[in-house]
Design an enzyme around this catalytic site. Structure first.
Site, mmCIF file in Angstrom:
data_model
loop_
_atom_site.group_PDB
_atom_site.id
_atom_site.type_symbol
_atom_site.label_atom_id
_atom_site.label_comp_id
_atom_site.label_asym_id
_atom_site.label_seq_id
_atom_site.Cartn_x
_atom_site.Cartn_y
_atom_site.Cartn_z
ATOM 1 N N HIS A 1 -6.309 7.108 -0.139
ATOM 2 C CA HIS A 1 -6.603 5.947 0.711
ATOM 3 C C HIS A 1 -8.102 5.653 0.808
ATOM 4 O O HIS A 1 -8.480 4.605 1.341
ATOM 5 C CB HIS A 1 -6.051 6.156 2.124
ATOM 6 C CG HIS A 1 -4.562 6.122 2.205
ATOM 7 N ND1 HIS A 1 -3.808 5.091 1.686
ATOM 8 C CD2 HIS A 1 -3.676 7.004 2.738
ATOM 9 C CE1 HIS A 1 -2.526 5.327 1.906
ATOM 10 N NE2 HIS A 1 -2.415 6.495 2.526
ATOM 11 N N ASP B 1 3.077 8.909 -3.949
ATOM 12 C CA ASP B 1 3.026 9.008 -2.495
ATOM 13 C C ASP B 1 3.748 7.801 -1.900
ATOM 14 O O ASP B 1 3.706 6.698 -2.454
ATOM 15 C CB ASP B 1 1.572 9.030 -2.033
ATOM 16 C CG ASP B 1 1.397 9.392 -0.578
ATOM 17 O OD1 ASP B 1 1.000 10.534 -0.295
ATOM 18 O OD2 ASP B 1 1.635 8.521 0.280
#
Length: 308
Positions: free
Chosen positions: A125, A162
């Site tokens: 992220h 993910d």
């Protein structure tokens, strides 16, 4: 050559607030499951601390210095609403980068068939100049650049399964056709990016999955979108952003995969690595927040890597 495992006690010292899902117990659960006799052949190596200069492969210097300055002398501080830092977080993040870069060196220099890096904090992220989503620096992006700079890799593929979209990796490689980024993820879900229409320079392949997607739909999506993209790209290295929060037990999402799906997806990527990348494959731990689901999924993933 064996499958290599990198981890380090420093990863347990990156502390988060009580009740935070990204917690040291995640690595303890992985350590316990990999202590089983079935994994006795794993080549276990203590992760080396990274070269801080390699952070600049993916992040500007002023951002790196902001993160460094935010590390507290004691206690836990908030970097953003859900991203924290404690006194050892800098060393943990830099060691995670060191392990990922060493894993790249290992597969290019013939010291391992493939490598799994069990590290935290996660990384996918982290955008060019923003730490977020439990992530300080984008380890996968730095490792991809390391492969290009040190080993002259012309094309690197990053496959991110993910359950949350890797907005950071997409941001870093948005206009770089030398890196293919493929992501399967639940949508809608944090961080809100990852629509199919987000394609960058033609190098971004987003495969959003609806809530409650199960094994069949995930595998169909992987076969129809991810694997053909890898075959067309013919990478010199495959990096997996290996989050295991698409497991049906995970509390942060609503995808219903099992550990068998991670075994299957690992095998599919190993086949592509054999076809295009001289078997070069590096896997980096990202998410996975139910301890049992995480442990079982990592065991299936590493077990498949060990089969060669």
């Amino acid at each position: 050559m064996a499958t290599r495992l990198y981890t380090h006690p420093i990863f347990l010292e990156h502390l988060t607030p009580p009740g935070h899902p990204e917690r040291p117990d995640r690595l303890r659960a992985i350590e316990r499951v990999l202590d089983d006799e079935a994994f006795s052949a794993l080549d276990r190596v203590k992760a080396p601390e990274g070269d801080e200069k390699t952070i600049l492969y993916a992040h500007p210097e002023n951002f790196v210095e902001r993160v460094r300055a935010a590390i507290p002398q004691s206690g836990i501080v908030s970097i953003d609403a859900d991203t924290s830092a404690s006194p050892k977080s800098w060393q943990a993040a830099v060691t995670a980068i060191g392990a990922a870069n060493a894993a790249v060196d290992d597969v290019f220099e013939g010291r391992a068939s493939n490598v799994f890096v069990a590290a935290r904090p996660p990384g996918h992220h982290a955008e060019k100049a923003t730490a977020m989503g439990f992530c300080l620096f984008n380890t996968a992006a730095i490792a991809a650049r390391h492969a290009q700079k040190k080993h002259q890799a012309e094309r690197v593929a990053i496959v991110d399964w993910d359950v949350h979209h890797g907005n950071g990796t997409q941001d870093i490689f948005w206009d770089d056709p030398s890196v293919l980024y493929c992501s399967t993820h639940q949508m809608p879900l944090y961080p809100g990016t990852g629509a199919k229409s987000e394609t960058g320079a033609g190098n971004i392949v987003n495969v959003p999955l609806a809530p409650r997607t199960g094994s069949d739909m995930f595998r169909d999506a992987f076969r129809s979108r991810v694997l053909p993209s890898i075959d067309a790209f013919a990478p010199d290295l495959i990096i997996i952003s290996a989050g295991f929060d698409a497991h049906h037990r995970d509390p942060l999402a609503e995808i219903n995969l099992t550990e068998d799906d991670f075994d299957w997806a690992t095998g599919q990527l190993m086949e592509r690595a054999g076809r295009h990348s001289s078997n070069r494959l590096v896997s980096l731990l990202e998410g996975g927040y139910d301890l049992q689901g995480l442990a079982f999924s990592v065991a299936a993933h590493v077990g498949r890597l060990m089969k060669g």
